[in-house]
Design a protein around this motif. Structure first.
Motif, PDB file in Angstrom:
ATOM      1  N   SER A 170      -6.042  -4.156  -3.473  1.00 54.87           N
ATOM      2  CA  SER A 170      -5.650  -4.129  -2.060  1.00 54.87           C
ATOM      3  C   SER A 170      -4.148  -4.241  -1.874  1.00 54.87           C
ATOM      4  O   SER A 170      -3.543  -3.441  -1.184  1.00 54.87           O
ATOM      5  CB  SER A 170      -6.330  -5.240  -1.273  1.00 54.87           C
ATOM      6  OG  SER A 170      -7.251  -5.935  -2.027  1.00 54.87           O
ATOM      7  N   PHE A 171      -3.556  -5.237  -2.470  1.00 54.40           N
ATOM      8  CA  PHE A 171      -2.132  -5.468  -2.249  1.00 54.40           C
ATOM      9  C   PHE A 171      -1.238  -4.421  -2.923  1.00 54.40           C
ATOM     10  O   PHE A 171      -0.430  -3.787  -2.246  1.00 54.40           O
ATOM     11  CB  PHE A 171      -1.761  -6.889  -2.666  1.00 54.40           C
ATOM     12  CG  PHE A 171      -0.350  -7.222  -2.361  1.00 54.40           C
ATOM     13  CD1 PHE A 171       0.028  -7.577  -1.081  1.00 54.40           C
ATOM     14  CD2 PHE A 171       0.616  -7.137  -3.342  1.00 54.40           C
ATOM     15  CE1 PHE A 171       1.338  -7.838  -0.786  1.00 54.40           C
ATOM     16  CE2 PHE A 171       1.931  -7.398  -3.052  1.00 54.40           C
ATOM     17  CZ  PHE A 171       2.298  -7.751  -1.759  1.00 54.40           C
ATOM     18  N   PRO A 172      -1.358  -4.190  -4.233  1.00 58.72           N
ATOM     19  CA  PRO A 172      -0.454  -3.225  -4.865  1.00 58.72           C
ATOM     20  C   PRO A 172      -0.602  -1.797  -4.335  1.00 58.72           C
ATOM     21  O   PRO A 172       0.378  -1.066  -4.269  1.00 58.72           O
ATOM     22  CB  PRO A 172      -0.803  -3.297  -6.347  1.00 58.72           C
ATOM     23  CG  PRO A 172      -2.077  -3.995  -6.432  1.00 58.72           C
ATOM     24  CD  PRO A 172      -2.197  -4.856  -5.230  1.00 58.72           C
ATOM     25  N   ASN A 173      -1.809  -1.420  -3.922  1.00 56.52           N
ATOM     26  CA  ASN A 173      -1.992  -0.068  -3.397  1.00 56.52           C
ATOM     27  C   ASN A 173      -1.229   0.134  -2.094  1.00 56.52           C
ATOM     28  O   ASN A 173      -0.567   1.142  -1.893  1.00 56.52           O
ATOM     29  CB  ASN A 173      -3.477   0.227  -3.195  1.00 56.52           C
ATOM     30  CG  ASN A 173      -3.732   1.657  -2.794  1.00 56.52           C
ATOM     31  OD1 ASN A 173      -3.125   2.571  -3.329  1.00 56.52           O
ATOM     32  ND2 ASN A 173      -4.599   1.852  -1.832  1.00 56.52           N
ATOM     33  N   LEU A 174      -1.322  -0.870  -1.230  1.00 58.33           N
ATOM     34  CA  LEU A 174      -0.594  -0.776   0.033  1.00 58.33           C
ATOM     35  C   LEU A 174       0.912  -0.813  -0.218  1.00 58.33           C
ATOM     36  O   LEU A 174       1.670  -0.077   0.405  1.00 58.33           O
ATOM     37  CB  LEU A 174      -1.024  -1.904   0.976  1.00 58.33           C
ATOM     38  CG  LEU A 174      -0.373  -1.913   2.351  1.00 58.33           C
ATOM     39  CD1 LEU A 174      -0.616  -0.611   3.082  1.00 58.33           C
ATOM     40  CD2 LEU A 174      -0.869  -3.064   3.181  1.00 58.33           C
TER      41      LEU A 174
END
Lengths: 96, 266
Positions: A23-27
């Motif tokens: 979730s975090f690194p993709n965004l």
């Protein structure tokens, strides 16, 4: 969320984020790619059980840590906007 | 960014969010699923169990009961002052004592009595075990806050999904009003109206394209709007759906802030 620097030069930054999933690194990757000075932005999860994505950022002209900071500020502002708008929408909905 | 609530029920919320990225929508969805804390029974002390069900099976069933969560008065065990040993600030005790009479009896989740009146099973009619005459059950269960990453029983949501906003277009010139698309549509979106096909409740469209497949002249096109998402958040009863969305946005913000602290330090 336990960030740790793997590599840090003027135009290249590589860091590991302990305890995160996709979730975090993709965004972060998507937000970084909006900026024109970003040459490369991506992340890699070496093993699905380890849950520590490694984010790589390569920039041109501008310093990588400044670009990263800007992207994170953008993400923060958007999330806050979402939260506010959602709250507003909920209170508007209960009125009618 | 534009957000409109489409439907709000006790445990479900449907909302339309326009002007956001897929990555953002997905991050939010994943946060709701795995990072938002909720209460669940985590440890069970079995004092007596003469039922046919094994202790561990029973404990597993107890763990899956959604409990109404109070995020304000409980701490996550790892963040609690007791260092996770379990105190009244991070743990809630529920007890169950039941003996069947001369007839067999079903034990339901409502039979659990909680030490804290706020932490109760979200649904009372969940069957746990059926007791044969004279069989007895006595146990103590300890509920705590946990996150979905650890175990799915801690998820406050049962479904959280988003889909693209459908755009259904009917080409009047090609349409021959055969009505095949009307019959095939599982969501009853299309209907014959005069000399053409009309649409209703387009937001319910699941983008299955069954109508496109069956339409001989190729009069129907289904497209989706970019950067607009229809969210559906269904709570287990642990927290209200509005709280789930808002809290997860807050949790996500907190994580970005931590990353920002790191970015400032390098």
């Amino acid at each position: 969320m336990k960030p740790r620097t793997v590599e840090n030069t003027k135009f290249e930054l590589k860091f590991e984020i302990g305890g995160e999933g996709h979730s975090f690194p993709n965004l972060l990757r998507r937000t970084l790619l909006e900026e024109s000075s970003v040459e490369f932005a991506g992340y890699n999860i070496p093993h699905p059980l380890l849950a520590s994505p490694i984010v790589t950022l390569r920039t041109k002209r501008r310093q990588s840590n400044v670009v990263l900071r800007e992207a994170l500020e953008k993400m923060l502002a958007r999330t806050e906007e979402f939260r506010k708008k959602f709250k507003q929408a909920v209170s508007d909905h209960s009125v009618d | 960014m534009e957000i409109t609530i489409i439907r709000k029920q006790e445990n479900i919320i449907h909302f339309l969010a326009e002007g956001l990225d897929v990555a953002f929508a997905n991050a939010l969805r994943r946060t709701m699923l795995t990072r938002l804390p909720a209460m669940a029974i985590d440890e069970v002390l079995v004092l007596e169990n003469t039922s046919v069900m094994y202790d561990e099976m029973l404990a597993h069933r107890m763990g899956l009961i959604p409990l109404v969560t109070d995020l304000e008065s409980y701490n996550l065990p790892e963040e609690c002052d007791c260092e996770g040993k379990g105190c009244s600030l991070c743990q809630c005790t529920l007890t169950l004592e039941k003996q069947a009479g001369d007839e067999e009896e079903m034990v339901y989740s409502r039979d659990l009595s909680s030490q804290d009146p706020k932490i109760v099973p979200a649904l009372g009619e969940i069957p746990l075990v059926k007791l044969a005459p004279k069989q007895r059950l006595i146990f103590e269960a300890y509920a705590r806050l946990g996150k979905g990453v650890e175990n799915a029983k801690f998820q406050p949501v049962s479904t959280v999904s988003y889909k693209y906003v459908p755009i259904i277009e009917v080409n009047k010139d090609k349409c021959n009003q055969c009505g095949d698309c009307v019959k095939v549509c599982p969501k009853n979106i299309l209907l014959v109206e005069g000399d053409t096909i009309a649409t209703q409740n387009t937001l319910d469209c699941s983008l299955c394209e069954a109508c496109v497949e069956v339409c001989e002249p190729g009069a129907i096109t289904i497209d989706s709007k970019k950067n607009s998402f229809l969210f559906k958040v269904e709570s287990t009863g642990a927290l209200t759906p509005e709280v789930i969305v808002e809290k997860s946005a807050e949790i996500f913000k907190e994580r970005i802030r931590l990353a920002l602290d790191y970015a400032n330090s390098i």
